[in-house]
Design a protein around this motif. Structure first.
Motif, mmCIF file in Angstrom:
data_model
loop_
_atom_site.group_PDB
_atom_site.id
_atom_site.type_symbol
_atom_site.label_atom_id
_atom_site.label_comp_id
_atom_site.label_asym_id
_atom_site.label_seq_id
_atom_site.Cartn_x
_atom_site.Cartn_y
_atom_site.Cartn_z
ATOM 1 N N VAL A 1 0.819 -1.207 0.000
ATOM 2 C CA VAL A 1 0.000 0.000 0.000
ATOM 3 C C VAL A 1 0.857 1.264 0.000
ATOM 4 C CG1 VAL A 1 -0.199 0.221 2.533
ATOM 5 C CG2 VAL A 1 -2.065 1.004 1.059
ATOM 6 N N GLU A 2 2.140 1.131 0.357
ATOM 7 C CA GLU A 2 3.035 2.286 0.410
ATOM 8 C C GLU A 2 3.747 2.555 -0.914
ATOM 9 O OE1 GLU A 2 5.189 2.781 4.404
ATOM 10 O OE2 GLU A 2 5.039 0.592 4.213
ATOM 11 N N PHE A 3 3.588 1.673 -1.891
ATOM 12 C CA PHE A 3 4.293 1.864 -3.163
ATOM 13 C C PHE A 3 4.008 3.225 -3.796
ATOM 14 C CE2 PHE A 3 5.736 -2.515 -4.883
ATOM 15 C CZ PHE A 3 6.127 -2.924 -3.611
ATOM 16 N N PRO A 4 2.748 3.664 -3.899
ATOM 17 C CA PRO A 4 2.488 4.950 -4.568
ATOM 18 C C PRO A 4 3.212 6.143 -3.952
ATOM 19 C CG PRO A 4 0.479 3.672 -4.448
ATOM 20 C CD PRO A 4 1.480 2.945 -3.599
ATOM 21 N N PRO A 5 3.158 6.336 -2.609
ATOM 22 C CA PRO A 5 3.866 7.503 -2.067
ATOM 23 C C PRO A 5 5.384 7.330 -2.016
ATOM 24 C CG PRO A 5 2.846 6.274 -0.273
ATOM 25 C CD PRO A 5 2.344 5.671 -1.559
ATOM 26 N N ALA A 6 5.870 6.086 -1.986
ATOM 27 C CA ALA A 6 7.312 5.850 -1.838
ATOM 28 C C ALA A 6 8.049 5.826 -3.161
ATOM 29 C CB ALA A 6 7.556 4.541 -1.090
#
Length: 259
Positions: free
Chosen positions: A44-49
């Protein structure tokens, strides 16, 4: 790739008996992560990271997880500034949950909230957020910590399922990255994996459709695009060494399949 639990020096289960008078004073100091060069990342953190970190995969036959690369050396996090502040727009949840963590029994069925008592924000002088009230009941602060870690655990399981699917589709290949600094020093990072573009393109239409419908195809492309951020790693290393970012321009970062 370093051992991630090294950021926890002295973790103990949170209890009203041991921590009745304890408070936590957030400091904004992330120096506890100074000696890790990667940390786990939830899907779930892929987009902001993905816009500022290289997202790769690490693990073995027992399990594979995504990680964000924080440094090319095994004991250096280049996303910290000299004051110990995080030098990035997005801070991974693995870092943000500190000093708390769940420990589990051997079967993995029981989760216990623990705190790293070595965290410098721990105190018994009523500074910051109390862990327990005068009646020995957990405070709303602890309740919020539990909710955060419960969500983290749920995302961890979803991420495991995502990685297992990629493994079953045989999409991983071993990779390595190398950086040449203006000083001439060469750094290499090994022991991680990436999705093989050729294998991805060779998947059947049904498999690609399935990945697209579950948004996992988007995660794969975010991962692949994030590899470009190794170039920013070189720039950070140059600044830390006292050079200028422009000095590093002629020396490209190279990613290649491991031999």
């Amino acid at each position: 790739m370093s051992t991630q639990m090294l950021i926890y020096e002295n973790a103990f289960p949170v209890s009203s008996r041991r921590h009745a008078q304890w408070s936590i004073e957030p400091s904004g100091d992330y120096a506890f992560s100074a000696k890790v060069n990667s940390v786990p990342l939830m899907a779930v953190e892929f987009p902001p990271a993905a816009s500022e970190y290289a997202i790769v995969f690490a693990g073995n036959d027992k399990g594979i997880m995504p990680v964000v690369i924080l440094g090319m050396r095994g004991n250096q996090n280049v996303y910290l500034n000299s004051a110990g502040n995080w030098d990035g727009k997005y801070i991974p949840a693995f870092i943000r949950r500190y000093p708390f963590i769940f420990s589990s029994d051997e079967q993995g069925k029981t989760l216990t909230l623990c705190i790293d008592e070595a965290y410098k924000g721990c105190n018994q002088a009523d500074r910051g957020q109390r862990l327990f009230d005068e009646a020995g009941k957990a405070t709303p602060y602890v309740d919020n910590v539990l909710k955060f870690l419960q969500n983290y655990q749920a995302q961890f399981q979803r991420t495991q399922a995502f990685c297992q699917k990629l493994k079953e589709l045989d999409l991983f290949e071993s990779m390595q990255a190398s950086v040449t600094l203006p000083s001439g020093e060469k750094l290499a990072l090994t022991g991680f994996m990436a999705v093989d573009r050729k294998k991805l393109k060779a998947l059947s239409g049904d498999k690609l459709s399935e990945l697209a419908q579950t948004d996992e195809l988007e995660l794969i492309y975010l991962h692949l695009e994030s590899i470009r951020n190794f170039a920013g790693m070189r720039d950070r290393l140059t600044v830390i060494a006292g050079g200028k970012e422009d000095d590093a321009a002629p020396a490209p970062v190279r990613q290649q399949a491991a031999a």
